[in-house]
Design a protein around this motif. Structure first.
Motif, PDB file in Angstrom:
ATOM      1  N   THR A  41       0.813  -1.213   0.000  1.00 46.84           N
ATOM      2  CA  THR A  41       0.000   0.000   0.000  1.00 46.84           C
ATOM      3  C   THR A  41       0.847   1.263   0.000  1.00 46.84           C
ATOM      4  O   THR A  41       0.329   2.358   0.188  1.00 46.84           O
ATOM      5  N   GLY A  42       2.153   1.089  -0.177  1.00 51.26           N
ATOM      6  CA  GLY A  42       3.049   2.240  -0.158  1.00 51.26           C
ATOM      7  C   GLY A  42       3.792   2.375   1.156  1.00 51.26           C
ATOM      8  O   GLY A  42       4.621   3.263   1.304  1.00 51.26           O
ATOM      9  N   HIS A  43       3.502   1.497   2.097  1.00 55.92           N
ATOM     10  CA  HIS A  43       4.149   1.542   3.407  1.00 55.92           C
ATOM     11  C   HIS A  43       5.046   0.318   3.571  1.00 55.92           C
ATOM     12  O   HIS A  43       4.567  -0.790   3.780  1.00 55.92           O
ATOM     13  N   VAL A  44       6.350   0.547   3.488  1.00 59.54           N
ATOM     14  CA  VAL A  44       7.315  -0.551   3.574  1.00 59.54           C
ATOM     15  C   VAL A  44       7.240  -1.235   4.933  1.00 59.54           C
ATOM     16  O   VAL A  44       7.376  -2.454   5.032  1.00 59.54           O
ATOM     17  N   ASP A  45       7.002  -0.486   5.987  1.00 56.15           N
ATOM     18  CA  ASP A  45       6.931  -1.072   7.327  1.00 56.15           C
ATOM     19  C   ASP A  45       5.809  -2.106   7.424  1.00 56.15           C
ATOM     20  O   ASP A  45       5.969  -3.136   8.084  1.00 56.15           O
ATOM     21  N   ALA A  46       4.694  -1.859   6.781  1.00 52.49           N
ATOM     22  CA  ALA A  46       3.581  -2.807   6.809  1.00 52.49           C
ATOM     23  C   ALA A  46       3.958  -4.104   6.110  1.00 52.49           C
ATOM     24  O   ALA A  46       3.597  -5.193   6.565  1.00 52.49           O
ATOM     25  N   VAL A  47       4.708  -4.007   5.022  1.00 53.53           N
ATOM     26  CA  VAL A  47       5.155  -5.207   4.314  1.00 53.53           C
ATOM     27  C   VAL A  47       6.122  -5.984   5.198  1.00 53.53           C
ATOM     28  O   VAL A  47       6.023  -7.202   5.332  1.00 53.53           O
ATOM     29  N   TYR A  48       7.052  -5.285   5.833  1.00 55.27           N
ATOM     30  CA  TYR A  48       8.022  -5.937   6.713  1.00 55.27           C
ATOM     31  C   TYR A  48       7.315  -6.654   7.855  1.00 55.27           C
ATOM     32  O   TYR A  48       7.631  -7.799   8.172  1.00 55.27           O
TER      33      TYR A  48
END
Length: 54
Positions: A41-48
């Motif tokens: 969704t554009g948030h790298v932290d959420a993917v991590y």
């Protein structure tokens, strides 16, 4: 380290045309809700967080 390859245009990229992208989106089916899909969704932290929670 030989960096000559990195200086060439498109050395590590595939050409993506607008018709090819349109075709991809026309045939794309999102994953079913019961699948464990990670949606960027554009948030790298959420993917991590999603990757490390598994």
């Amino acid at each position: 380290m030989d960096t000559r390859r990195h200086h060439r245009l498109w050395a590590r990229a595939a050409l993506l045309t607008v018709p090819a992208l349109d075709d991809f989106f026309a045939r794309f089916e999102p994953p079913a809700l019961d699948k464990n899909a990670i949606v960027y969704t554009g948030h790298v932290d959420a993917v991590y967080e999603a990757l490390t929670a598994r």
